[in-house]
Design a protein around this motif. Structure first.
Motif, PDB file in Angstrom:
ATOM      1  N   GLU A 127       1.037  -0.915   0.169  1.00  0.00           N
ATOM      2  CA  GLU A 127      -0.193  -0.438   0.106  1.00  0.00           C
ATOM      3  C   GLU A 127       0.674   1.455   0.398  1.00  0.00           C
ATOM      4  O   GLU A 127       1.828   1.658   0.691  1.00  0.00           O
ATOM      5  CB  GLU A 127      -0.402   0.118   0.845  1.00  0.00           C
ATOM      6  CG  GLU A 127      -2.056   1.491   1.507  1.00  0.00           C
ATOM      7  CD  GLU A 127      -2.563   0.764   2.718  1.00  0.00           C
ATOM      8  OE1 GLU A 127      -2.606   2.418   2.818  1.00  0.00           O
ATOM      9  OE2 GLU A 127      -3.302   0.180   3.334  1.00  0.00           O
ATOM     10  N   PRO A 165       0.413   7.615  -4.519  1.00  0.00           N
ATOM     11  CA  PRO A 165      -0.185   7.654  -5.608  1.00  0.00           C
ATOM     12  C   PRO A 165       1.168   8.352  -6.266  1.00  0.00           C
ATOM     13  O   PRO A 165       0.959   9.576  -5.010  1.00  0.00           O
ATOM     14  CB  PRO A 165      -0.917   7.815  -6.383  1.00  0.00           C
ATOM     15  CG  PRO A 165      -1.809   8.235  -5.181  1.00  0.00           C
ATOM     16  CD  PRO A 165      -1.435   7.865  -3.377  1.00  0.00           C
ATOM     17  N   VAL A 207      -2.622  -2.147 -10.115  1.00  0.00           N
ATOM     18  CA  VAL A 207      -3.421  -1.794  -9.159  1.00  0.00           C
ATOM     19  C   VAL A 207      -4.856  -2.011  -8.813  1.00  0.00           C
ATOM     20  O   VAL A 207      -5.685  -3.088  -9.193  1.00  0.00           O
ATOM     21  CB  VAL A 207      -3.590  -0.483  -9.444  1.00  0.00           C
ATOM     22  CG1 VAL A 207      -4.549   0.571  -8.951  1.00  0.00           C
ATOM     23  CG2 VAL A 207      -3.058   0.424 -10.178  1.00  0.00           C
ATOM     24  N   ILE A 230      -7.841   1.028  -4.244  1.00  0.00           N
ATOM     25  CA  ILE A 230      -7.801   2.047  -4.445  1.00  0.00           C
ATOM     26  C   ILE A 230      -8.200   2.136  -2.935  1.00  0.00           C
ATOM     27  O   ILE A 230      -9.808   2.129  -2.799  1.00  0.00           O
ATOM     28  CB  ILE A 230      -7.856   2.901  -5.328  1.00  0.00           C
ATOM     29  CG1 ILE A 230      -7.473   3.302  -6.652  1.00  0.00           C
ATOM     30  CG2 ILE A 230      -7.983   5.236  -5.062  1.00  0.00           C
ATOM     31  CD1 ILE A 230      -7.743   4.040  -7.530  1.00  0.00           C
ATOM     32  N   HIS A 249     -10.636   5.597 -13.985  1.00  0.00           N
ATOM     33  CA  HIS A 249     -10.096   6.451 -12.365  1.00  0.00           C
ATOM     34  C   HIS A 249      -9.256   7.272 -12.526  1.00  0.00           C
ATOM     35  O   HIS A 249      -8.598   6.553 -12.885  1.00  0.00           O
ATOM     36  CB  HIS A 249     -10.049   4.948 -11.342  1.00  0.00           C
ATOM     37  CG  HIS A 249      -9.972   5.605  -9.669  1.00  0.00           C
ATOM     38  ND1 HIS A 249     -11.201   6.291  -9.113  1.00  0.00           N
ATOM     39  CD2 HIS A 249      -8.515   6.272  -9.582  1.00  0.00           C
ATOM     40  CE1 HIS A 249     -10.563   6.543  -7.851  1.00  0.00           C
ATOM     41  NE2 HIS A 249      -9.159   6.967  -8.183  1.00  0.00           N
ATOM     42  N   PHE A 279      -6.746   9.309 -10.278  1.00  0.00           N
ATOM     43  CA  PHE A 279      -6.279   9.541  -8.790  1.00  0.00           C
ATOM     44  C   PHE A 279      -5.873  11.263  -8.440  1.00  0.00           C
ATOM     45  O   PHE A 279      -6.139  11.874  -8.953  1.00  0.00           O
ATOM     46  CB  PHE A 279      -4.602   9.132  -9.072  1.00  0.00           C
ATOM     47  CG  PHE A 279      -4.224   7.726  -9.472  1.00  0.00           C
ATOM     48  CD1 PHE A 279      -4.305   7.444  -8.329  1.00  0.00           C
ATOM     49  CD2 PHE A 279      -3.435   7.079 -11.027  1.00  0.00           C
ATOM     50  CE1 PHE A 279      -4.613   5.408  -9.113  1.00  0.00           C
ATOM     51  CE2 PHE A 279      -3.681   5.511 -11.024  1.00  0.00           C
ATOM     52  CZ  PHE A 279      -4.060   5.209  -9.486  1.00  0.00           C
ATOM     53  N   GLN A 328      -6.025   9.980  -1.995  1.00  0.00           N
ATOM     54  CA  GLN A 328      -5.978   8.443  -1.993  1.00  0.00           C
ATOM     55  C   GLN A 328      -4.866   7.548  -1.806  1.00  0.00           C
ATOM     56  O   GLN A 328      -3.705   7.574  -1.910  1.00  0.00           O
ATOM     57  CB  GLN A 328      -6.478   8.751  -2.826  1.00  0.00           C
ATOM     58  CG  GLN A 328      -7.807   8.820  -3.814  1.00  0.00           C
ATOM     59  CD  GLN A 328      -8.040   8.441  -5.278  1.00  0.00           C
ATOM     60  OE1 GLN A 328      -7.014   7.948  -5.764  1.00  0.00           O
ATOM     61  NE2 GLN A 328      -9.444   9.251  -5.595  1.00  0.00           N
ATOM     62  N   ILE A 348      -3.280   3.515  -2.930  1.00  0.00           N
ATOM     63  CA  ILE A 348      -3.670   2.525  -3.819  1.00  0.00           C
ATOM     64  C   ILE A 348      -2.532   1.556  -3.344  1.00  0.00           C
ATOM     65  O   ILE A 348      -1.583   1.539  -2.869  1.00  0.00           O
ATOM     66  CB  ILE A 348      -2.752   2.541  -5.636  1.00  0.00           C
ATOM     67  CG1 ILE A 348      -1.656   3.274  -5.101  1.00  0.00           C
ATOM     68  CG2 ILE A 348      -3.816   4.165  -5.636  1.00  0.00           C
ATOM     69  CD1 ILE A 348      -0.195   4.111  -6.518  1.00  0.00           C
TER      70      ILE A 348
END
Length: 658
Positions: free
Chosen positions: A589, A592, A614, A617, A635, A637, A641, A643
């Motif tokens: 994890e 981004p 990926v 998210i 999607h 970014f 967030q 990822i």
């Protein structure tokens, strides 16, 4: 999930009771009396019969247009769309607006049912609770299914049919893992309905049964007729919708008033078409109907319901389908019983069976239709004719039109769900990622001898013919040269590739997806297509083969299944930042990279450029996050967030250092 399912079931049950109460009160105000609705309509002055539905449309049109366009129509396609494209997200206001709009539409004489609105209201409640609790998308869809099941169960006192409806139509997946919450919601909604309205079937009918073995042949014919009427209903409904939406140049919120006026005009001669029509259904089931009136009402109900929904009114198609089925069955049953009184049941039996046939033919959900009619009547003795009629109806209706009354609306919005996951996966695979660039092309000026040698020695079954600028001019296969093969020596310097090439050919642009390519191949019975740059004429850049698409599709399905399982395990172990699942590979994890912010997964082409996938998210803080497993390629970014990616450790480290 069990506790939430109980809450959804209770709320949907109370919502069903509430909408029934509202419809009854509005109907009493509209047609001056709390008694039998049909009798009240018959006692109403003719000009009020004409005006009241129009007044209902005047009120409903602006409510739907300005507050919740999703409440327009019969509601179930909107729930399916939310499942397919929005992860089960339905705006909370939809439940309230749908309740008001549908109650007014039905209470003022609109030719629609109350079951569709209750389904959408229940689904909206399930989605609203799931969004409040921030459950993952997969569970949110289950909660929407809980609401839909509870809605059907409460509307018909039919818990089994409610649960089956949710998995057969709403979720479109009998293999759903979390079936228990759906059953619980369905049961609880039925309990609420029983508590407040009594434990009885929606229709009380005499006990019917198969009179003689040879009578089953008549039910085959009845099933075919039900399939034809289902087809007519589907086609006329969407013809009316297209008429009001695209052909008439009036404001959208005015259309329901015009639709109401037209329904009122029909009701001047056939008042039975107004409202849900349960009184007329009971008359048919008990054999208290005139055969030619029943025949006319089949078509009048189709027209009235199509106008009500097509013009923008709010209501369901379940009750109209039951109504049409009852009229069709009574008319058909009257005919066969008059001809063969000793070996056939009374017309009421055929009316009962055809009710299931129309529901099955319009919704393409035969199991739900069979169970719902069984639970509506609590009578098992008619189950064999019911099964035959429903299945024949579905088969014939599907032959006449591929889409159901629900999926056709989605198809008109360019949402293809007929093949489920296959369509979505194919649309996410692109020609540019699968094409072969080592094309065995043939110059248009090559002589016959050279063409034959290339075709026979080549690995491909098809060879594009190109000019000096590499533009595709035709296709040559072994079938194009076989008729000249035995004259090879005589023709070797006479014919050239341009003379032999098939100039009626299909191409596919480089930027297209594989679903478009596969559709072209299927329509023309081809194994491959030349890939061209569409902005440069027909310039050849490669060739795409059916087998390569199938292989890529299977790999993508396998990848998605593996990734989904891994992503689910990560969601359950939020205290772990990194997971090594095999030597040299890791799942981690991370935030981004800054260069990713504001760009989509597809635009970044992460798998191809960075060698990682990926998996999911997380949106929001770690303690209060919403998880999107297998995110959409579109999607974008954002900074808040994180990822979860999987791949070789060296590639992940490269990504972390961007």
């Amino acid at each position: 999930m069990i506790i939430v399912a109980i809450i959804i079931g209770l709320l949907a049950g109370f919502a069903a009771i509430g909408i029934r109460f509202l419809i009854k009160e509005i109907s009493a105000i509209s047609f001056q009396g709390p008694g039998n609705i049909l009798e009240n309509i018959l006692d109403t002055s003719w000009y009020w019969i004409l005006i009241i539905p129009a007044i209902g449309g005047v009120i409903v049109g602006p409510i739907i247009y300005f507050l919740a366009p999703e409440a327009k129509g019969h509601g179930v396609p909107e729930v399916m769309q939310a499942i397919l494209l929005k992860g089960g997200n339905i705006r909370p206001r939809v439940a309230f607006i749908k309740t008001i709009a549908s109650s007014i539409s039905i209470g003022t004489g609109g030719s629609v049912g109350r079951e569709g609105p209750i389904i959408q209201i229940g689904s909206s409640l399930g989605s609203m609770i799931g969004q409040f609790l921030r459950v993952p998308s997969k569970r949110l869809k289950t909660l929407v299914g809980c609401g839909a099941a509870a809605g059907i169960a409460a509307a018909f006192n039919a818990p089994i049919a409610g649960a089956l409806f949710a998995v057969e139509i709403i979720l479109m997946d009998f293999a759903i893992a979390q079936f228990s919450p759906i059953v619980i919601s369905s049961v609880l909604a039925t309990v609420v309905s029983h508590t407040f309205e009594g434990k009885f079937a929606a229709f009380t009918v005499p006990r019917y049964q198969l009179v003689a073995p040879q009578e089953i042949a008549f039910y085959f014919v009845l099933g075919a007729l039900a399939g034809i009427v289902s087809f007519l209903f589907i086609k006329l409904l969407y013809w009316c919708e297209d008429l009001f939406d695209n052909k008439m140049k009036l404001p959208e919120y005015v259309n329901p008033a015009i639709g109401g006026l037209l329904v009122g005009a029909i009701a001047l001669i056939f008042p039975q078409v107004m409202g849900v029509g349960y009184d007329s259904i009971n008359m048919a089931l008990y054999g208290n109907m005139v055969w030619y009136i029943a025949l006319a009402l089949i078509f009048m109900k189709i027209i009235a319901t199509s106008i009500t929904l097509g013009s923008g009114g709010s209501g369901g198609i379940f009750a109209p389908s039951l109504f049409m089925g009852a009229m069709l069955g009574y008319f058909f049953g009257f005919g066969v019983h008059s001809l063969f009184p000793e070996s056939t049941a009374s017309p009421g039996a055929y009316a009962l069976v055809a009710m299931g046939g129309l529901v099955a033919g319009t919704t393409r959900a035969p199991i739900t239709a069979i169970i719902i009619v069984f639970e509506l009547t609590n009578d098992y003795s008619i189950i064999l004719p019911l099964m035959i009629t429903c299945i024949i109806s579905v088969i014939l209706s599907a032959k006449l039109t591929r889409e159901s009354i629900y999926t056709l609306k989605l198809l008109l919005r360019n949402i293809g769900i007929k093949e489920g996951m296959e369509v979505n996966v194919m649309e996410s695979l692109f020609v540019k990622d699968i094409l072969r660039t080592d094309v065995e092309s043939i110059s248009e000026s090559e002589n016959f001898n050279q063409v034959v040698n290339k075709v026979l020695k080549g690995r491909s079954s098809e060879h594009p013919v190109v000019d000096k600028q590499n533009n595709v001019k035709g296709i040559i296969s072994i079938y194009d040269i076989k008729e000249h093969f035995f004259e090879k020596e005589e023709l070797k310097n006479l014919l050239i590739a341009a003379d032999i090439a098939n100039t009626r050919f299909e191409t596919i642009p480089l930027e297209s997806n594989c679903q478009i390519a596969l559709d072209k191949m299927s329509r023309n019975d081809l194994e491959g297509l030349p890939v061209i740059l569409s902005d440069e004429g027909n310039r050849l850049v490669g060739y795409i083969w059916r087998k390569d698409i199938q292989d890529a599709y299977q790999k993508e399905i396998d990848r998605m299944e593996i990734a989904s399982n891994i992503a689910s395990s990560i969601v359950m172990k939020e205290d772990e930042k990194e997971l090594h699942f095999m030597e040299g590979y890791s799942i981690i994890e991370i935030s981004p990279p800054k260069s990713f912010i504001g760009k989509s997964i597809r635009e970044l082409d992460i798998r191809k450029k960075y060698g990682v996938d990926v998996l999911s998210i997380k949106v929001g803080s770690r303690s209060d996050s919403k998880i999107k497993a297998i995110p959409n390629p579109n999607h974008v970014f954002k900074e808040d967030q994180t990822i979860i990616v999987a791949g070789e450790i060296k590639n992940i480290n490269l990504l972390k250092n961007l």
